[in-house]
Design an enzyme around this catalytic site. Structure first.
Site, short mmCIF file in Angstrom:
data_model
loop_
_atom_site.label_atom_id
_atom_site.label_comp_id
_atom_site.label_asym_id
_atom_site.label_seq_id
_atom_site.Cartn_x
_atom_site.Cartn_y
_atom_site.Cartn_z
CB CYS A 40 -0.84 -0.03 1.12
SG CYS A 40 -1.63 -1.45 1.75
CG HIS A 85 -6.92 -0.09 1.20
ND1 HIS A 85 -5.88 0.35 0.05
CD2 HIS A 85 -6.07 -0.14 2.31
CE1 HIS A 85 -4.73 0.33 0.90
NE2 HIS A 85 -4.93 0.01 2.21
CE LYS A 109 -6.05 3.69 1.40
NZ LYS A 109 -5.46 4.91 1.68
CG HIS A 138 -3.09 4.65 4.76
ND1 HIS A 138 -2.89 4.24 3.51
CD2 HIS A 138 -3.12 3.26 5.02
CE1 HIS A 138 -2.80 2.95 3.13
NE2 HIS A 138 -2.78 2.37 4.16
CG PHE A 175 -0.51 -5.98 4.51
CD1 PHE A 175 -1.12 -6.25 5.93
CD2 PHE A 175 -0.29 -7.18 3.96
CE1 PHE A 175 -1.58 -7.14 6.20
CE2 PHE A 175 -0.48 -8.37 4.38
CZ PHE A 175 -1.25 -8.44 5.86
CD GLU A 198 -3.30 8.15 8.29
OE1 GLU A 198 -4.23 7.37 8.44
OE2 GLU A 198 -3.01 8.91 7.42
#
Lengths: 418, 377
Positions: free
Chosen positions: A169, A346, A341, A309, A405, A320
């Site tokens: 990602c 995603h 997102k 993100h 990830f 985050e």
């Protein structure tokens, strides 16, 4: 040190393809999440995703002779988005010879339709599998991950170096950041960078299902991805591609190009925690932002917007938020913070590039897209997430986060170009 | 900001020919070869051999680490090679350098799903006529997929596991899937050091091409054609190679042992296979290093690459005394090959002493190319 500007963008996304459709739908807060149509997902616990609905497949294959026979949507997304970015930049094809090419890609998986009919032998290399090799239309694995890189490089005659990034990602942000450093340091003057992914296939979706990171709210797809909401239960897979043309300011000026934004900083970091979840203290996320801000020569008080993100998973959004507050201090509460997102889902390897384009447009058009579906705020997520709809923006900088990830983090800092 | 000069101070290898660079170099120079027949049924394939690592057990290095069970074999090879490289450099993370100061750039190969496990799932979920049945897959197959499967196939996992095992938190990227991308990982580390963003970088790659899925892919991509044409060709191997790169001034200040300086490097976008020597000639000429004593060639048994590289070297006026073709001995490690090529060049330069120079060439059939000058100091 060169200044680096974004002079072309191309995007194919669940909320629409093409710059204006994409941007218009983001500002309108339209979700691109719906029931999966790419395959029969009726027996899967997750049956929703963000599919690209308006891809002109035939045109892409026509325009890229190397794409004949390519079945992987992610490769076609990369080609289509790159083509749009080049056209948008106004650069003539022959002028790209010295460009560096950086492509972020999603994981290649087995072609289930091709492999399964030959998988009835106890020995996976055994006699029945020979049929797979005998039929040139069948493949064990999807096309190699550098396929888009090779096709684009050949189509545009790019000789400045071709990179294929697989940082999950974080890939989409890393390719922008790495190319930015090359341009800033004077190695090259122009770059074509971007990323693409399409995990909405039985094995891709299945892999995320067993990791238990997806929302199973199949009955209300547009509401399923709720970054920063107290009731969020997971993310939703999306697909698509996004590419940018980066140029040194001198080169862009010399040809009279329009610039969307300036890239001014890039940072990356590793969590060094666990492959399955982010560091709960957000150390890697914070370090990535800190490095990018320092690389840009800015102070925390000079960050005017954070494009997060923001996946909608219980762990990511709280971590985050904490990391943003640690890095920006009081400033974190004064600026808009949003999640693309919430509308696109995603897009895995592609998400960083898509969101950086959203950041460029935020600066160029003076508007921050909303975070949709945020109705009951998680007490740990207490920033200004732009929930009322698109908001007018007069700030100078946008910070765009991508956290991969496995623990790879990347942050890009954009500045209004004037 | 450091000196801007980059040196190799640590080498970690896990290869079919051994784990110590001196031993591997000696065995290559003696012409040893490790090719053997794979254990799976070879009848569908044109290539009859592979180069596996015998007796590898990552638990020797990480006896307590539960995470090992999440890793693919390629990732296990990578974490061991990375640990060996860091130890070889004499670096103690968070003492010599902070974990955040050490950049990590790695390359990994094509996905290598555990076919034995997956084929069982396909068999159980296939329709009565043997074709793929997506509904049965959703109903039955998903329950059979282990969550760790993702960790074993994702291309960025070797870099992530290296970071976790060694507590490295610096700048990073993962590249895929061939030798040229391994060269790019090395160049990214050099860039990070030269620009002053990191004083130290761990760079390298890993790959496992000795299993049946790899043979399928290599065969389908036409990479075994030279076996049909010439009766010889690439020997798919497995292994991992990592290098510790440091800013020269910082390395010397801490008293590090230096294998070699990297005064020049080049990446080329041309396809080595189709360029008939043009790209190699252009690449070697750009290194401005015609006076070199050693050369580590990229040829892997596929005569096309070997001929193109030889022609390129000749046209660039490079006539070294020592020429190695490691892949003919150790097999082709693909994404893990570039760092091995550079490691061997660095060891040659270390043995040669001050001013002795070698070129390490990196290329394979489906790859970008790269070349590095290694200079003894």
């Amino acid at each position: 040190m060169n200044r680096v500007v974004v002079t072309g963008v191309g995007v194919m996304s669940p909320v629409g393809s093409g710059r204006e459709v994409f941007w218009g739908n983001l500002l309108a807060g339209r979700s691109g999440i719906a029931g999966i149509t790419l395959f029969d997902a009726s027996t899967f616990p997750v049956r929703i995703g963000g599919e690209v609905k308006d891809m002109d497949l035939a045109r892409i294959v026509d325009e890229f002779p190397g794409a004949a026979g390519i079945r992987e949507r992610k490769i076609l997304f990369a080609l289509g988005a790159a083509r749009d970015a080049v056209e948008d930049s106004g650069i003539r094809e022959g002028e790209l010879k010295d460009a560096v090419l950086e492509v972020g890609v999603g994981q290649e998986v087995l072609h289930l339709e091709d492999v399964t009919p030959f998988a009835h032998d106890a020995d996976p290399g055994g006699s029945s599998m020979r049929g797979l090799l005998a039929d040139p239309t069948r493949r064990a694995l999807q096309a190699p991950p550098d396929s888009a890189t090779v096709i684009l490089g050949g189509r545009y005659g790019l000789l400045g170096g071709r990179y294929t990034n697989c940082s999950a990602c974080a890939a989409g942000a890393q390719v922008v950041g790495e190319a930015f450093h090359m341009l800033r340091d004077g190695e090259v003057e122009v770059a074509l960078v971007g990323a693409a992914d399409s995990p909405i296939n039985p094995l891709g979706l299945g892999g995320f299902i067993v990791l238990r990171v997806l929302s199973e709210e199949n009955d209300r797809p547009a509401r399923a991805c709720r970054p920063f909401d107290a009731t969020r239960i997971g993310t939703v897979l999306g697909e698509g591609g996004a590419f940018l043309v980066l140029e040194t300011m001198e080169r862009a000026r010399a040809r009279g190009a329009r610039a969307y934004a300036e890239v001014v900083g890039y940072g990356s970091s590793l969590d060094a925690f666990r492959v399955s979840e982010p560091d709960p203290n957000g150390r890697g996320a914070a370090e990535s932002m800190r490095r990018a801000i320092e690389d840009a020569g800015l102070g925390a008080t000079e960050v005017d917007c954070v494009n997060t993100h923001g996946t909608g998973t219980p762990k990511n959004d709280a971590v985050e938020t904490a990391a943003i507050k640690e890095v920006l201090g009081k400033r974190a509460y004064e600026i808009p913070v949003h999640s693309v997102k919430s509308m696109t889902g995603h897009m895995i390897a592609a998400c960083g590039a898509v969101e950086i384009i959203a950041g460029c447009l935020t600066l160029a058009r003076g508007a921050v897209p909303p975070t949709i579906n945020l109705e009951r705020r998680d007490p740990r997520c207490d920033l200004d997430y732009v929930t009322e709809g698109a908001r007018r923006f007069e700030g100078e900088t946008v910070l765009s986060n991508s956290f991969g990830f496995g623990g790879q983090n990347a942050t890009v800092v954009l500045r209004r170009f004037s | 900001m450091g000196s801007g000069s980059v040196v190799v101070t640590g080498i970690g290898l896990v290869t079919p020919l051994g784990r110590a660079v001196g031993e591997v170099l000696d065995r290559i120079e003696r012409g040893e070869r490790v090719a053997c027949r794979p254990t799976f049924d070879l009848t569908p394939f044109s290539c009859p051999v592979c180069a596996p690592i015998e007796g590898f057990d990552a638990e020797e290095y990480f006896p307590e680490l539960k995470t090992l069970r999440l890793m693919s074999r390629a990732a296990q090879l990578a974490v061991v090679a990375a640990r060996l490289a860091i130890a070889d450099a004499g670096i103690e993370v968070d003492r010599t350098y902070g974990g955040g100061e050490i950049a990590v750039f790695g390359a990994s190969g094509l996905a290598a799903p555990p076919m034995e496990e997956i084929v069982d799932i396909f068999r159980e979920t296939a329709a009565p006529d043997g074709t793929f049945d997506v509904q049965r897959f959703g109903r039955v197959g998903l329950k059979r997929i282990r969550p760790v499967l993702s960790f074993q196939v994702l291309g960025n996992m070797p870099v992530c596991f290296v970071s976790i095992c060694e507590e490295l938190r610096g700048e990073n990227a993962a590249y895929t899937p061939w030798e040229g991308q391994g060269a790019q990982a090395i160049v990214s580390g050099i860039r990070a050091i030269r620009s002053g963003r990191a004083p130290c970088a761990l760079v390298g790659g890993c790959d496992v091409k000795t299993h049946v899925v790899a043979f399928f892919c290599l065969q389908q991509l036409g990479l075994f054609e030279s076996w049909v044409r010439n009766g010889r060709g690439p020997i798919p191997g497995e292994g991992a190679s990592f290098l510790v790169l440091e800013d020269e001034e910082r390395a010397l200040r801490r008293g590090a042992r230096v294998y070699a300086r990297i005064p020049a490097w080049v990446l080329s976008t041309a396809d080595a296979y189709s360029s008939r020597g043009d790209s190699f000639a252009g690449m070697f000429s750009r290194l401005a290093a015609s006076a070199v004593e050693g050369f580590v060639g990229a040829g892997d048994g596929d005569a096309s690459i070997l001929d193109a590289e030889n022609e390129g070297r000749s046209r660039a006026g490079i006539a070294p005394q020592t020429v190695l073709h490691p892949k003919e001995s150790v097999g082709n490690l693909y994404a893990g090959a570039a760092a091995l090529q550079v490691a061997l060049g660095a060891e040659l330069a270390r043995r040669g002493g001050r001013g002795w120079r070698a070129i390490a060439s990196c290329a394979d059939r489906h790859s970008e190319q790269g070349a590095f000058v290694l200079e003894g100091i």
